[in-house]
Design a protein around this motif. Structure first.
Motif, short mmCIF file in Angstrom:
data_model
loop_
_atom_site.label_atom_id
_atom_site.label_comp_id
_atom_site.label_asym_id
_atom_site.label_seq_id
_atom_site.Cartn_x
_atom_site.Cartn_y
_atom_site.Cartn_z
N THR A 1 34.49 41.22 45.65
CA THR A 1 34.30 41.27 44.21
C THR A 1 33.13 40.37 43.86
N ASP B 1 45.45 43.23 42.79
CA ASP B 1 45.34 42.64 41.46
C ASP B 1 46.77 42.46 40.94
N LEU C 1 40.76 36.75 37.82
CA LEU C 1 39.89 37.85 37.39
C LEU C 1 39.84 37.93 35.87
N VAL D 1 32.65 36.23 41.75
CA VAL D 1 33.87 35.43 41.64
C VAL D 1 33.98 34.51 42.85
#
Length: 76
Positions: free
Chosen positions: A10, A52, A33, A13
């Motif tokens: 990702t 997630d 996130l 991050v």
């Protein structure tokens, strides 16, 4: 409910793992996130998929772990 995101790393991050992690490679890394979720991945597969998990679910998991509310894993 957790969702599996197979989009690899990702961008933008910073993933981190606990200072309690040992050196055996059995670690997970987490990241907060923007979607009010916590990303969780296998530290050995940084470019692989991650989960997630909604912030509320992650919070409940951490509180349960701190309170020792989980049964031991039976290894075969």
């Amino acid at each position: 409910m957790a969702s599996n995101r197979g989009d690899g790393a990702t961008p933008g991050v910073a993933w981190w793992k606990s200072s309690y992690s040992g050196g055996e490679g059995d670690c997970v890394e987490v990241v907060r996130l923007a979607s009010r979720a916590v990303g969780v991945r296998d530290s050995k597969r940084a470019l692989g998929p991650h989960l997630d998990v909604p912030v509320e679910g992650w919070r409940a998991f951490i509180l349960g772990a701190q309170s020792h509310n989980f049964e031991p894993v039976q290894r075969r």
